[in-house]
Design a protein around this motif. Sequence first.
Motif, PDB file in Angstrom:
ATOM      1  N   GLU A  48       0.823  -1.200   0.000  1.00  0.00           N
ATOM      2  CA  GLU A  48       0.000   0.000   0.000  1.00  0.00           C
ATOM      3  C   GLU A  48       0.868   1.265   0.000  1.00  0.00           C
ATOM      4  N   ASN A  49       2.101   1.142   0.526  1.00  0.00           N
ATOM      5  CA  ASN A  49       3.007   2.291   0.650  1.00  0.00           C
ATOM      6  C   ASN A  49       4.393   1.921   0.104  1.00  0.00           C
ATOM      7  N   PRO A  50       4.515   1.626  -1.182  1.00  0.00           N
ATOM      8  CA  PRO A  50       5.791   1.152  -1.744  1.00  0.00           C
ATOM      9  C   PRO A  50       6.925   2.159  -1.646  1.00  0.00           C
ATOM     10  N   GLU A  51       6.589   3.440  -1.485  1.00  0.00           N
ATOM     11  CA  GLU A  51       7.641   4.441  -1.369  1.00  0.00           C
ATOM     12  C   GLU A  51       8.513   4.202  -0.141  1.00  0.00           C
ATOM     13  N   LEU A  52       7.967   3.488   0.847  1.00  0.00           N
ATOM     14  CA  LEU A  52       8.759   3.186   2.039  1.00  0.00           C
ATOM     15  C   LEU A  52       9.932   2.270   1.718  1.00  0.00           C
ATOM     16  N   ILE A  53       9.757   1.409   0.719  1.00  0.00           N
ATOM     17  CA  ILE A  53      10.840   0.512   0.327  1.00  0.00           C
ATOM     18  C   ILE A  53      11.997   1.323  -0.248  1.00  0.00           C
ATOM     19  N   LEU A  54      11.660   2.311  -1.098  1.00  0.00           N
ATOM     20  CA  LEU A  54      12.700   3.167  -1.668  1.00  0.00           C
ATOM     21  C   LEU A  54      13.405   3.971  -0.578  1.00  0.00           C
ATOM     22  N   GLU A  55      12.626   4.428   0.393  1.00  0.00           N
ATOM     23  CA  GLU A  55      13.230   5.161   1.509  1.00  0.00           C
ATOM     24  C   GLU A  55      14.193   4.264   2.283  1.00  0.00           C
ATOM     25  N   ALA A  56      13.792   3.015   2.477  1.00  0.00           N
ATOM     26  CA  ALA A  56      14.640   2.076   3.214  1.00  0.00           C
ATOM     27  C   ALA A  56      15.921   1.776   2.440  1.00  0.00           C
ATOM     28  N   VAL A  57      15.795   1.615   1.109  1.00  0.00           N
ATOM     29  CA  VAL A  57      16.969   1.356   0.271  1.00  0.00           C
ATOM     30  C   VAL A  57      17.921   2.545   0.315  1.00  0.00           C
ATOM     31  N   ASP A  58      17.368   3.761   0.219  1.00  0.00           N
ATOM     32  CA  ASP A  58      18.202   4.964   0.294  1.00  0.00           C
ATOM     33  C   ASP A  58      18.928   5.036   1.630  1.00  0.00           C
ATOM     34  N   LEU A  59      18.214   4.734   2.703  1.00  0.00           N
ATOM     35  CA  LEU A  59      18.817   4.774   4.029  1.00  0.00           C
ATOM     36  C   LEU A  59      19.924   3.731   4.147  1.00  0.00           C
ATOM     37  N   LEU A  60      19.675   2.535   3.596  1.00  0.00           N
ATOM     38  CA  LEU A  60      20.687   1.477   3.625  1.00  0.00           C
ATOM     39  C   LEU A  60      21.935   1.907   2.867  1.00  0.00           C
ATOM     40  N   GLU A  61      21.753   2.515   1.691  1.00  0.00           N
ATOM     41  CA  GLU A  61      22.890   2.970   0.902  1.00  0.00           C
ATOM     42  C   GLU A  61      23.680   4.041   1.647  1.00  0.00           C
ATOM     43  N   GLN A  62      22.970   4.949   2.311  1.00  0.00           N
ATOM     44  CA  GLN A  62      23.644   5.993   3.085  1.00  0.00           C
ATOM     45  C   GLN A  62      24.485   5.383   4.203  1.00  0.00           C
ATOM     46  N   ARG A  63      23.905   4.406   4.881  1.00  0.00           N
ATOM     47  CA  ARG A  63      24.634   3.769   5.984  1.00  0.00           C
ATOM     48  C   ARG A  63      25.848   2.997   5.465  1.00  0.00           C
ATOM     49  N   GLN A  64      25.691   2.343   4.306  1.00  0.00           N
ATOM     50  CA  GLN A  64      26.811   1.607   3.725  1.00  0.00           C
ATOM     51  C   GLN A  64      27.923   2.563   3.316  1.00  0.00           C
ATOM     52  N   GLN A  65      27.553   3.696   2.709  1.00  0.00           N
ATOM     53  CA  GLN A  65      28.543   4.691   2.312  1.00  0.00           C
ATOM     54  C   GLN A  65      29.270   5.246   3.524  1.00  0.00           C
ATOM     55  N   GLN A  66      28.525   5.501   4.601  1.00  0.00           N
ATOM     56  CA  GLN A  66      29.145   6.002   5.820  1.00  0.00           C
ATOM     57  C   GLN A  66      30.105   4.972   6.407  1.00  0.00           C
ATOM     58  N   ALA A  67      29.691   3.707   6.387  1.00  0.00           N
ATOM     59  CA  ALA A  67      30.549   2.641   6.909  1.00  0.00           C
ATOM     60  C   ALA A  67      31.803   2.494   6.062  1.00  0.00           C
ATOM     61  N   GLU A  68      31.654   2.591   4.740  1.00  0.00           N
ATOM     62  CA  GLU A  68      32.810   2.492   3.846  1.00  0.00           C
ATOM     63  C   GLU A  68      33.751   3.667   4.045  1.00  0.00           C
ATOM     64  N   ALA A  69      33.198   4.857   4.277  1.00  0.00           N
ATOM     65  CA  ALA A  69      34.031   6.036   4.503  1.00  0.00           C
ATOM     66  C   ALA A  69      34.840   5.883   5.788  1.00  0.00           C
ATOM     67  N   VAL A  70      34.203   5.374   6.832  1.00  0.00           N
ATOM     68  CA  VAL A  70      34.898   5.143   8.105  1.00  0.00           C
ATOM     69  C   VAL A  70      35.988   4.094   7.912  1.00  0.00           C
ATOM     70  N   ARG A  71      35.662   3.017   7.175  1.00  0.00           N
ATOM     71  CA  ARG A  71      36.651   1.968   6.907  1.00  0.00           C
ATOM     72  C   ARG A  71      37.842   2.532   6.141  1.00  0.00           C
ATOM     73  N   ASP A  72      37.574   3.336   5.098  1.00  0.00           N
ATOM     74  CA  ASP A  72      38.647   3.898   4.291  1.00  0.00           C
ATOM     75  C   ASP A  72      39.524   4.838   5.117  1.00  0.00           C
ATOM     76  N   ASP A  73      38.913   5.635   5.984  1.00  0.00           N
ATOM     77  CA  ASP A  73      39.687   6.527   6.848  1.00  0.00           C
ATOM     78  C   ASP A  73      40.636   5.726   7.745  1.00  0.00           C
ATOM     79  N   THR A  74      40.126   4.616   8.252  1.00  0.00           N
ATOM     80  CA  THR A  74      40.952   3.762   9.115  1.00  0.00           C
ATOM     81  C   THR A  74      42.091   3.135   8.332  1.00  0.00           C
ATOM     82  N   LEU A  75      41.797   2.668   7.104  1.00  0.00           N
ATOM     83  CA  LEU A  75      42.830   2.056   6.268  1.00  0.00           C
ATOM     84  C   LEU A  75      43.946   3.047   5.961  1.00  0.00           C
ATOM     85  N   VAL A  76      43.577   4.280   5.640  1.00  0.00           N
ATOM     86  CA  VAL A  76      44.588   5.296   5.348  1.00  0.00           C
ATOM     87  C   VAL A  76      45.421   5.590   6.589  1.00  0.00           C
TER      88      VAL A  76
END
Length: 254
Positions: A48-76
């Motif tokens: 009934e509210n499919p836009e919530l799925i897109l919101e969840a995917v966007d949020l997941l991508e943001q969290r993954q990008q943040q995690a990757e950025a933290v990982r890369d900072d640590t690696l450097v």
Amino acid sequence: MKPFTRAATAAATALALLSTPAQALDLDNMSESEREAFGEQIRAYLLENPELILEAVDLLEQRQQQAEAVRDDTLVADNLAELQNDGYSWVGGNPDGDITLVEFMDYRCGYCRRAAPEVEKLVKGDGNIRLVIKEFPILGEASVLSSRFAVAAKLVAGGEAYKQVHDALIEFGSEPNEVALRRLAEGLSLDAEAIFAKMDSEEVTAELRQTRALAQKMAISGTPTFVLGNELLRGYLPADQMEIMVAEIRDQQS
């Protein structure tokens, strides 16, 4: 019950359940039928509210990008000394520059070729950037042969000769075989025999092996990859974007 009414009812139920305090909604102790009904209610609400799925995917991508950025900072941070001062990689630009730019590159990489004039523009235009080139041949035997030739030229004839060879190989239009590389060396007035004698030496092999090991520690699998100051940049960037990053780094340092 009409379909839209059933969906609306399920959505309302799901919302009620989702808003129920965690201690009241005991998911672990639901019966099979309760769990199945709950799943159906959630499914109906999402349909009934499919836009919530897109919101969840966007949020997941943001969290993954943040995690990757933290990982890369640590690696450097963990590998900064080896990145900037390994004792064997060619150093150009301003050796005493306030910012170091490290590049992992492959001569057969199209994006490395595209990045080369951008890096040159940045380094020359700024005047206070220290450039470190790391030979990282990952695109087959032709790449390995080219890197061996460049490193051997550096060991035989020094840093200036390496830069000449590096620039020539970046723009090389021929297949990098022995005949073509000998011709290149002769065109640069370098001792082709001495360079070829050095190419298969343990000294050259050790340099390429150490750089590959560093890349593996840094989770680097593609070229070009840059480390600008403390920032890991995976992929091609034009000079104007790197200039903005340089300015930001200097602002942080001041």
